[in-house]
Motif scaffolding. Structure first.
Motif, PDB file in Angstrom:
ATOM      1  N   LEU A   1       0.824  -1.200   0.000  1.00  0.00           N
ATOM      2  CA  LEU A   1       0.000   0.000   0.000  1.00  0.00           C
ATOM      3  C   LEU A   1       0.865   1.259   0.000  1.00  0.00           C
ATOM      4  O   LEU A   1       0.487   2.279  -0.582  1.00  0.00           O
ATOM      5  N   ASP A   2       2.012   1.187   0.627  1.00  0.00           N
ATOM      6  CA  ASP A   2       2.889   2.353   0.759  1.00  0.00           C
ATOM      7  C   ASP A   2       3.433   2.834  -0.583  1.00  0.00           C
ATOM      8  O   ASP A   2       3.762   4.008  -0.739  1.00  0.00           O
ATOM      9  N   ARG A   3       3.528   1.945  -1.567  1.00  0.00           N
ATOM     10  CA  ARG A   3       4.011   2.370  -2.897  1.00  0.00           C
ATOM     11  C   ARG A   3       3.041   3.378  -3.504  1.00  0.00           C
ATOM     12  O   ARG A   3       3.453   4.300  -4.214  1.00  0.00           O
ATOM     13  N   LYS A   4       1.738   3.228  -3.228  1.00  0.00           N
ATOM     14  CA  LYS A   4       0.759   4.198  -3.724  1.00  0.00           C
ATOM     15  C   LYS A   4       0.876   5.515  -2.945  1.00  0.00           C
ATOM     16  O   LYS A   4       0.707   6.592  -3.513  1.00  0.00           O
ATOM     17  N   ASP A   5       1.191   5.403  -1.651  1.00  0.00           N
ATOM     18  CA  ASP A   5       1.429   6.606  -0.852  1.00  0.00           C
ATOM     19  C   ASP A   5       2.667   7.344  -1.361  1.00  0.00           C
ATOM     20  O   ASP A   5       2.728   8.583  -1.311  1.00  0.00           O
ATOM     21  N   ALA A   6       3.651   6.597  -1.843  1.00  0.00           N
ATOM     22  CA  ALA A   6       4.878   7.219  -2.355  1.00  0.00           C
ATOM     23  C   ALA A   6       4.575   8.178  -3.500  1.00  0.00           C
ATOM     24  O   ALA A   6       5.224   9.225  -3.638  1.00  0.00           O
ATOM     25  N   LEU A   7       3.595   7.851  -4.314  1.00  0.00           N
ATOM     26  CA  LEU A   7       3.222   8.738  -5.418  1.00  0.00           C
ATOM     27  C   LEU A   7       2.709  10.082  -4.894  1.00  0.00           C
ATOM     28  O   LEU A   7       2.954  11.132  -5.504  1.00  0.00           O
ATOM     29  N   LYS A   8       2.016  10.052  -3.759  1.00  0.00           N
ATOM     30  CA  LYS A   8       1.528  11.294  -3.155  1.00  0.00           C
ATOM     31  C   LYS A   8       2.688  12.160  -2.676  1.00  0.00           C
ATOM     32  O   LYS A   8       2.678  13.390  -2.833  1.00  0.00           O
ATOM     33  N   TRP A   9       3.707  11.505  -2.092  1.00  0.00           N
ATOM     34  CA  TRP A   9       4.873  12.255  -1.612  1.00  0.00           C
ATOM     35  C   TRP A   9       5.677  12.820  -2.789  1.00  0.00           C
ATOM     36  O   TRP A   9       6.205  13.931  -2.708  1.00  0.00           O
ATOM     37  N   ILE A  10       5.773  12.069  -3.861  1.00  0.00           N
ATOM     38  CA  ILE A  10       6.469  12.561  -5.056  1.00  0.00           C
ATOM     39  C   ILE A  10       5.752  13.800  -5.601  1.00  0.00           C
ATOM     40  O   ILE A  10       6.391  14.813  -5.933  1.00  0.00           O
ATOM     41  N   ASP A  11       4.433  13.739  -5.652  1.00  0.00           N
ATOM     42  CA  ASP A  11       3.651  14.884  -6.120  1.00  0.00           C
ATOM     43  C   ASP A  11       3.880  16.098  -5.222  1.00  0.00           C
ATOM     44  O   ASP A  11       3.966  17.244  -5.706  1.00  0.00           O
TER      45      ASP A  11
END
Length: 317
Positions: A147-157
């Motif tokens: 699940l954290d890989r999808k959260d990583a996209l939010k942090w990249i944004d």
């Protein structure tokens, strides 16, 4: 008839015991309220006490720099926490940033004290995040990278929005965080992401749980893993082998530096080899001899930083 009844009763007791053991294992591994940092450290077996002086020295230096607490919302509505350390006062001047993902049962500000010295010395802004169900981030169930890989996209944004489209981003992960950044390479990434650094990643929750059950608890993985997988799909929304770093990296389009300790008994080094063999883009590998779990940087700072210099020098300008 009596023997048949006794046999059925014994089978029922064994089945109940297996189910009870599986639910116990699941709750203390996956549920935030049951996860124990002390238990994880004991299982990992790394002797951190010897490094406390340098860790505390670098913590003071790190916290003396300007920083701020930030939050983003996850894809499923959780409030996720991070700490932002800008390299310079003028945000518009930031061209290099690293997003840091910590290990299981830890938090960002614990795992990146040592490495903060390297990144800040080399002009990187740092976004140190708390993964879901850890630190100041919300969440009841651990994401184990899936699940954290999808959260990583939010942090990249968030970094792109804060620093502008010219920013060059590196993802750095340790243990569960390393699995997170590797699993993220299987997703479509913006051009600002230049590469990932993975330190002692596991391939999947299923494989690392199987290893721990067999090597540390001397228990068979079946049926505990199967029961835990079923429960996790219902509770947390993902299967324990639904996302496997060794499979996800077959889709990678950014370079990677893979680091592991040869003496890691918690996440065996063979997982690093498996990931390396499957990695589809440019890759480098560093095995630190004698390093236990997550100990590689402290065990041989020279080799670790040299590998980072060579890797980052080729992807970040």
């Amino acid at each position: 008839m009596k023997k048949r009844w006794i046999g059925a009763a014994l089978l029922g007791i064994l089945t109940a015991a297996e189910a009870g053991g599986s639910f116990y294992f699941y709750r203390r591994t996956m549920k935030r309220s049951r996860v124990s940092t002390e238990r994880t450290m004991k299982m990992a077996g790394t002797d951190w006490e010897q490094y406390f002086p340098i860790i505390e020295e670098r913590r003071k230096r790190m916290l003396s720099r300007p920083h701020e607490e930030i939050y983003v919302e996850s894809f499923d509505g959780l409030k996720l926490h991070g700490t932002w350390f800008p390299a310079k006062e003028g945000e518009k001047e930031i061209t290099k940033a690293v997003i840091c993902f910590h290990g299981y049962s830890s938090c960002g500000m614990n795992d990146y004290v040592g490495l903060s010295d390297y990144y800040m010395r080399n002009g990187y802004s740092m976004l140190i995040v708390d993964e879901r169900a850890h630190g100041k981030s919300q969440g009841e169930y651990v994401g184990f990278g899936c699940l954290d890989r999808k959260d990583a996209l939010k942090w990249i944004d968030w970094v792109c929005a804060r620093c502008g489209g010219q920013v060059q981003i590196v993802l750095h992960g340790i243990s569960m965080g390393a699995a997170t950044v590797l699993m993220t390479t299987g997703l479509p990434l913006p051009p600002q992401v230049k590469g990932v650094i993975s330190d002692c990643a596991f391939t999947s929750p299923k494989e690392v749980f199987t290893h721990v059950l067999r090597s540390m608890y001397h228990l068979p993985a079946f049926p505990m893993i199967q029961i835990s997988d079923f429960v996790n799909r219902k509770k947390a929304g993902y299967g324990l082998d639904e996302c496997n770093a060794a499979r996800e990296v077959r889709k990678a389009k950014v370079p990677a530096l893979l680091i592991h300790g040869s003496a890691d008994t918690f996440v065996p080094c063979r997982m690093c080899e498996d990931i390396y063999e499957n990695y589809a883009s440019d890759k480098r590998k560093l095995i630190i001899e004698g390093a236990a779990h997550a100990e590689s940087y402290y065990k041989d700072m020279g080799a670790y930083e040299n590998a980072m210099n060579e890797f980052l020098g080729g992807i970040v300008s």
